[in-house]
Design a protein around this motif. Structure first.
Motif, PDB file in Angstrom:
ATOM      1  N   HIS A 149       0.820  -1.213   0.000  1.00 24.97           N
ATOM      2  CA  HIS A 149       0.000   0.000   0.000  1.00 24.97           C
ATOM      3  C   HIS A 149       0.858   1.268   0.000  1.00 24.97           C
ATOM      4  O   HIS A 149       0.586   2.209  -0.758  1.00 24.97           O
ATOM      5  CB  HIS A 149      -0.927   0.013   1.219  1.00 24.97           C
ATOM      6  CG  HIS A 149      -1.806  -1.189   1.319  1.00 24.97           C
ATOM      7  ND1 HIS A 149      -1.438  -2.301   2.034  1.00 24.97           N
ATOM      8  CD2 HIS A 149      -3.029  -1.455   0.781  1.00 24.97           C
ATOM      9  CE1 HIS A 149      -2.403  -3.219   1.949  1.00 24.97           C
ATOM     10  NE2 HIS A 149      -3.377  -2.726   1.193  1.00 24.97           N
ATOM     11  N   THR A 150       1.893   1.288   0.833  1.00 24.52           N
ATOM     12  CA  THR A 150       2.755   2.464   0.882  1.00 24.52           C
ATOM     13  C   THR A 150       3.597   2.571  -0.385  1.00 24.52           C
ATOM     14  O   THR A 150       3.937   3.668  -0.824  1.00 24.52           O
ATOM     15  CB  THR A 150       3.653   2.434   2.133  1.00 24.52           C
ATOM     16  OG1 THR A 150       2.832   2.192   3.290  1.00 24.52           O
ATOM     17  CG2 THR A 150       4.375   3.765   2.326  1.00 24.52           C
ATOM     18  N   ALA A 151       3.910   1.437  -1.005  1.00 30.42           N
ATOM     19  CA  ALA A 151       4.621   1.459  -2.294  1.00 30.42           C
ATOM     20  C   ALA A 151       3.766   2.152  -3.347  1.00 30.42           C
ATOM     21  O   ALA A 151       4.270   2.929  -4.172  1.00 30.42           O
ATOM     22  CB  ALA A 151       4.962   0.040  -2.738  1.00 30.42           C
ATOM     23  N   LYS A 152       2.478   1.887  -3.310  1.00 27.71           N
ATOM     24  CA  LYS A 152       1.562   2.535  -4.248  1.00 27.71           C
ATOM     25  C   LYS A 152       1.509   4.036  -4.001  1.00 27.71           C
ATOM     26  O   LYS A 152       1.476   4.842  -4.945  1.00 27.71           O
ATOM     27  CB  LYS A 152       0.161   1.914  -4.105  1.00 27.71           C
ATOM     28  CG  LYS A 152      -0.782   2.198  -5.256  1.00 27.71           C
ATOM     29  CD  LYS A 152      -2.019   1.326  -5.123  1.00 27.71           C
ATOM     30  CE  LYS A 152      -3.011   1.590  -6.249  1.00 27.71           C
ATOM     31  NZ  LYS A 152      -4.223   0.724  -6.102  1.00 27.71           N
ATOM     32  N   GLN A 153       1.530   4.432  -2.757  1.00 30.71           N
ATOM     33  CA  GLN A 153       1.573   5.848  -2.404  1.00 30.71           C
ATOM     34  C   GLN A 153       2.890   6.472  -2.875  1.00 30.71           C
ATOM     35  O   GLN A 153       2.908   7.583  -3.410  1.00 30.71           O
ATOM     36  CB  GLN A 153       1.412   6.003  -0.893  1.00 30.71           C
ATOM     37  CG  GLN A 153       1.225   7.432  -0.404  1.00 30.71           C
ATOM     38  CD  GLN A 153       1.180   7.510   1.113  1.00 30.71           C
ATOM     39  OE1 GLN A 153       1.618   6.594   1.816  1.00 30.71           O
ATOM     40  NE2 GLN A 153       0.654   8.606   1.633  1.00 30.71           N
ATOM     41  N   ALA A 154       3.989   5.747  -2.698  1.00 27.02           N
ATOM     42  CA  ALA A 154       5.296   6.236  -3.146  1.00 27.02           C
ATOM     43  C   ALA A 154       5.326   6.438  -4.657  1.00 27.02           C
ATOM     44  O   ALA A 154       5.899   7.418  -5.161  1.00 27.02           O
ATOM     45  CB  ALA A 154       6.390   5.246  -2.725  1.00 27.02           C
ATOM     46  N   GLN A 155       4.711   5.521  -5.378  1.00 28.96           N
ATOM     47  CA  GLN A 155       4.648   5.650  -6.838  1.00 28.96           C
ATOM     48  C   GLN A 155       3.874   6.900  -7.245  1.00 28.96           C
ATOM     49  O   GLN A 155       4.227   7.586  -8.215  1.00 28.96           O
ATOM     50  CB  GLN A 155       4.005   4.399  -7.437  1.00 28.96           C
ATOM     51  CG  GLN A 155       4.863   3.156  -7.311  1.00 28.96           C
ATOM     52  CD  GLN A 155       4.076   1.860  -7.463  1.00 28.96           C
ATOM     53  OE1 GLN A 155       2.890   1.875  -7.828  1.00 28.96           O
ATOM     54  NE2 GLN A 155       4.708   0.739  -7.179  1.00 28.96           N
ATOM     55  N   ALA A 156       2.826   7.214  -6.481  1.00 31.64           N
ATOM     56  CA  ALA A 156       2.043   8.425  -6.761  1.00 31.64           C
ATOM     57  C   ALA A 156       2.877   9.676  -6.491  1.00 31.64           C
ATOM     58  O   ALA A 156       2.831  10.648  -7.256  1.00 31.64           O
ATOM     59  CB  ALA A 156       0.768   8.437  -5.918  1.00 31.64           C
ATOM     60  N   VAL A 157       3.643   9.673  -5.409  1.00 31.76           N
ATOM     61  CA  VAL A 157       4.536  10.798  -5.112  1.00 31.76           C
ATOM     62  C   VAL A 157       5.521  10.984  -6.263  1.00 31.76           C
ATOM     63  O   VAL A 157       5.768  12.105  -6.722  1.00 31.76           O
ATOM     64  CB  VAL A 157       5.289  10.564  -3.790  1.00 31.76           C
ATOM     65  CG1 VAL A 157       6.375  11.625  -3.590  1.00 31.76           C
ATOM     66  CG2 VAL A 157       4.325  10.580  -2.605  1.00 31.76           C
ATOM     67  N   ALA A 158       6.083   9.867  -6.745  1.00 33.05           N
ATOM     68  CA  ALA A 158       7.047   9.933  -7.847  1.00 33.05           C
ATOM     69  C   ALA A 158       6.409  10.473  -9.121  1.00 33.05           C
ATOM     70  O   ALA A 158       7.033  11.249  -9.855  1.00 33.05           O
ATOM     71  CB  ALA A 158       7.640   8.549  -8.091  1.00 33.05           C
ATOM     72  N   ARG A 159       5.159  10.081  -9.384  1.00 30.81           N
ATOM     73  CA  ARG A 159       4.451  10.608 -10.556  1.00 30.81           C
ATOM     74  C   ARG A 159       4.283  12.116 -10.451  1.00 30.81           C
ATOM     75  O   ARG A 159       4.473  12.851 -11.424  1.00 30.81           O
ATOM     76  CB  ARG A 159       3.077   9.949 -10.708  1.00 30.81           C
ATOM     77  CG  ARG A 159       3.090   8.560 -11.290  1.00 30.81           C
ATOM     78  CD  ARG A 159       1.706   8.152 -11.768  1.00 30.81           C
ATOM     79  NE  ARG A 159       0.690   8.229 -10.735  1.00 30.81           N
ATOM     80  CZ  ARG A 159       0.426   7.250  -9.871  1.00 30.81           C
ATOM     81  NH1 ARG A 159       1.111   6.126  -9.915  1.00 30.81           N
ATOM     82  NH2 ARG A 159      -0.534   7.386  -8.971  1.00 30.81           N
ATOM     83  N   GLY A 160       3.896  12.572  -9.269  1.00 26.34           N
ATOM     84  CA  GLY A 160       3.714  14.003  -9.076  1.00 26.34           C
ATOM     85  C   GLY A 160       5.004  14.775  -9.267  1.00 26.34           C
ATOM     86  O   GLY A 160       5.031  15.809  -9.930  1.00 26.34           O
ATOM     87  N   ALA A 161       6.087  14.252  -8.701  1.00 26.44           N
ATOM     88  CA  ALA A 161       7.374  14.924  -8.844  1.00 26.44           C
ATOM     89  C   ALA A 161       7.827  14.928 -10.296  1.00 26.44           C
ATOM     90  O   ALA A 161       8.295  15.936 -10.823  1.00 26.44           O
ATOM     91  CB  ALA A 161       8.423  14.238  -7.963  1.00 26.44           C
ATOM     92  N   GLY A 162       7.662  13.794 -10.967  1.00 29.95           N
ATOM     93  CA  GLY A 162       8.115  13.667 -12.343  1.00 29.95           C
ATOM     94  C   GLY A 162       7.244  14.376 -13.356  1.00 29.95           C
ATOM     95  O   GLY A 162       7.627  14.487 -14.524  1.00 29.95           O
ATOM     96  N   ASN A 166      -7.662   0.216   3.813  1.00 28.29           N
ATOM     97  CA  ASN A 166      -8.400  -0.769   4.596  1.00 28.29           C
ATOM     98  C   ASN A 166      -7.568  -2.041   4.775  1.00 28.29           C
ATOM     99  O   ASN A 166      -6.962  -2.544   3.821  1.00 28.29           O
ATOM    100  CB  ASN A 166      -9.719  -1.121   3.912  1.00 28.29           C
ATOM    101  CG  ASN A 166     -10.699   0.035   3.951  1.00 28.29           C
ATOM    102  OD1 ASN A 166     -10.680   0.857   4.868  1.00 28.29           O
ATOM    103  ND2 ASN A 166     -11.574   0.106   2.949  1.00 28.29           N
ATOM    104  N   ALA A 167      -7.541  -2.546   6.007  1.00 31.81           N
ATOM    105  CA  ALA A 167      -6.695  -3.686   6.337  1.00 31.81           C
ATOM    106  C   ALA A 167      -7.073  -4.953   5.578  1.00 31.81           C
ATOM    107  O   ALA A 167      -6.244  -5.837   5.388  1.00 31.81           O
ATOM    108  CB  ALA A 167      -6.744  -3.939   7.840  1.00 31.81           C
ATOM    109  N   ASP A 168      -8.328  -5.033   5.140  1.00 29.78           N
ATOM    110  CA  ASP A 168      -8.781  -6.241   4.447  1.00 29.78           C
ATOM    111  C   ASP A 168      -8.766  -6.079   2.929  1.00 29.78           C
ATOM    112  O   ASP A 168      -9.344  -6.902   2.212  1.00 29.78           O
ATOM    113  CB  ASP A 168     -10.179  -6.640   4.922  1.00 29.78           C
ATOM    114  CG  ASP A 168     -11.218  -5.552   4.682  1.00 29.78           C
ATOM    115  OD1 ASP A 168     -10.829  -4.396   4.390  1.00 29.78           O
ATOM    116  OD2 ASP A 168     -12.426  -5.853   4.788  1.00 29.78           O
ATOM    117  N   GLU A 169      -8.105  -5.017   2.427  1.00 28.39           N
ATOM    118  CA  GLU A 169      -8.024  -4.811   0.987  1.00 28.39           C
ATOM    119  C   GLU A 169      -6.568  -4.792   0.538  1.00 28.39           C
ATOM    120  O   GLU A 169      -5.696  -4.243   1.221  1.00 28.39           O
ATOM    121  CB  GLU A 169      -8.699  -3.494   0.594  1.00 28.39           C
ATOM    122  CG  GLU A 169     -10.205  -3.509   0.773  1.00 28.39           C
ATOM    123  CD  GLU A 169     -10.864  -2.224   0.306  1.00 28.39           C
ATOM    124  OE1 GLU A 169     -12.061  -2.263  -0.030  1.00 28.39           O
ATOM    125  OE2 GLU A 169     -10.187  -1.168   0.288  1.00 28.39           O
TER     126      GLU A 169
END
Length: 213
Positions: free
Chosen positions: A18-31, A161-164
């Motif tokens: 989940h946090t990897a997905k958030q990190a990818q979004a941060v990278a998209r925004g920066a790039g 969500n913990a179950d997703e």
């Protein structure tokens, strides 16, 4: 026209994706900013990147919040900087910094993690960039689809969500908030770099004029 590339590293740990997905979004925004290159670095690969991090203009740090603080793996990275960065002469001083975190709970003490990361950046002499958004969902007329729906100011926060699985969480609005943080850091890093170049040019012109007297 300046063609110098601004480089931004995103260093993160993700326990379940989940946090990897958030990190990818941060990278998209920066790039997304012209003239910016973003580099994603999981903490598991940090040993390959110490030298690279000395050369980047900004570093954005991200970790899941477990039991009220950054994950043990991310804390291990933080501790490793004491001898790989700090003890070698403040190699990250004056770089731009920012942070993001994710947890299963709406709060989950995510603010504690962002504060932990901000203090860590301060120890390295970095310039912290906040999220720069007003609280998103705070009255009857706002919705869950508003950026910064959780109302964090220090950095970007996401809820999964913990179950997703990471296929569906965190939700799009939290990823868009993460993208905003990345873009904001890119803008500040470029402004700071441009200011340094302008000051250096002005100092050079002053030296030339003084020499001509």
């Amino acid at each position: 026209m300046n063609t110098e590339l601004t480089r931004i590293a995103i260093i993160y740990h993700s326990g379940y994706g989940h946090t990897a997905k958030q990190a990818q979004a941060v990278a998209r925004g920066a790039g997304s900013a012209a003239g910016v290159e973003s580099l994603l670095i999981p903490v598991e690969d940090i040993e390959q990147h110490w030298a690279t991090l000395e050369q980047v203009d900004a570093i954005i740090f991200g970790a899941p919040t477990y039991m009220g603080s950054a994950s043990a793996q991310f804390k291990g990275f933080m501790d490793a900087t004491s001898h790989n960065v700090f003890a070698k002469g403040a190699k990250w001083a004056n770089k731009v910094a920012a942070g993001f975190t994710n947890a299963a709970s709406r709060s989950g003490d995510k603010l504690a993690t962002l504060q932990q990361i901000a203090i860590f950046a301060a120890q390295h002499g970095m310039h912290w960039v906040n999220l720069g958004l007003m609280s998103g969902h705070y009255n009857s007329k706002t919705t869950e689809d508003t950026l910064n729906r959780h109302g964090y100011f220090l950095g970007a926060a996401a809820q999964s969500n913990a179950d997703e699985s990471a296929d569906v969480a965190p939700p799009l609005v939290d990823l868009r908030t993460a993208e905003h943080l990345g873009a904001r850091v890119a803008e500040v890093a470029q402004q700071l770099a441009a200011g340094r170049r302008a000051l250096a040019s002005a100092a050079s012109d002053l030296d030339s004029n003084t020499s001509a007297l």
